[in-house]
Design an enzyme around this catalytic site. Sequence first.
Site, mmCIF file in Angstrom:
data_model
loop_
_atom_site.group_PDB
_atom_site.id
_atom_site.type_symbol
_atom_site.label_atom_id
_atom_site.label_comp_id
_atom_site.label_asym_id
_atom_site.label_seq_id
_atom_site.Cartn_x
_atom_site.Cartn_y
_atom_site.Cartn_z
ATOM 1 N N ASP A 177 -33.642 122.366 16.505
ATOM 2 C CA ASP A 177 -34.245 122.506 17.762
ATOM 3 C C ASP A 177 -35.063 124.221 16.928
ATOM 4 O O ASP A 177 -34.140 125.234 16.113
ATOM 5 C CB ASP A 177 -33.539 122.909 18.690
ATOM 6 C CG ASP A 177 -33.730 121.237 19.524
ATOM 7 O OD1 ASP A 177 -34.205 120.809 18.487
ATOM 8 O OD2 ASP A 177 -33.024 121.995 20.440
ATOM 9 N N HIS A 211 -29.843 124.276 15.624
ATOM 10 C CA HIS A 211 -30.637 124.627 15.755
ATOM 11 C C HIS A 211 -30.878 125.200 14.487
ATOM 12 O O HIS A 211 -30.692 125.639 12.838
ATOM 13 C CB HIS A 211 -30.578 125.654 16.846
ATOM 14 C CG HIS A 211 -29.973 125.031 18.088
ATOM 15 N ND1 HIS A 211 -29.184 124.781 18.759
ATOM 16 C CD2 HIS A 211 -31.062 125.346 18.867
ATOM 17 C CE1 HIS A 211 -28.995 124.107 19.544
ATOM 18 N NE2 HIS A 211 -30.819 124.599 20.106
HETATM 19 ZN ZN LIG Z 1 -34.979 125.070 21.708
#
Ligand SMILES: [Zn+2]
Length: 214
Positions: A44, A184
């Site tokens: 992400d 992430h």
């Molecule tokens: Zn995010």
Amino acid sequence: MSKANDPITMLSLLYQFPTWLQRLYPGVLWRMNTEAKVVYLTFDDGPIPECTPQILDILAQHDVRATFFMVAENAVRHPHLLERVRNEGHAVGNHTYHHMRGCKHSLADYINDVEMANQVLDTPLFRPPHGRMTSCQKRALREQGYTICLWDVLTHDYNPNYSVEHMMKVIQRFVRNGSIITCHDSIKSKDRTLLLLPQLIQYLKNQGYEFATL
Ligand SMILES: [Zn+2]
């Protein structure tokens, strides 16, 4: 330490919602419905030059494909990274244009931001920033044909309080067939993510898992 008393077990909701709890939030993809030993790595918040290229290098070295839920304003700033992600066989998901937190914005503003992102990213996969949005927002996006993807296992790679060793214990404890695993590609997480990723991939491969895109 017994399993019941160790901190990962006591705080297990931080890492994984049990299946019965996932069922209380219908209309959301938590985990792929499969009997096969397949997992789905997701990243992400990118793409950013500070760590997305290194993540792509690691994935290429291990011949692994993943899904990148991009913040569209990052993809606009770094179009070569969006192109590289696509060219290397990974999937792209929508993570809004401005990393918008659903509960702080009206339905119209939120949907508009997602649609703006879709102009750049062109994908039916959507993941709400912070994993949250209102039920109206969720319904509207589903009606527009988006698949709302959350996750089965959250690594917490953005959290400086968690070591790579701790995150590997989380992986060992919670990953199962069809797990969608969230990492992430962000400034905040990059030091930990880049250390975690090769270990995570090697461990899961040793356990017989294959990797696929959403
Ligand atoms: Zn995010």
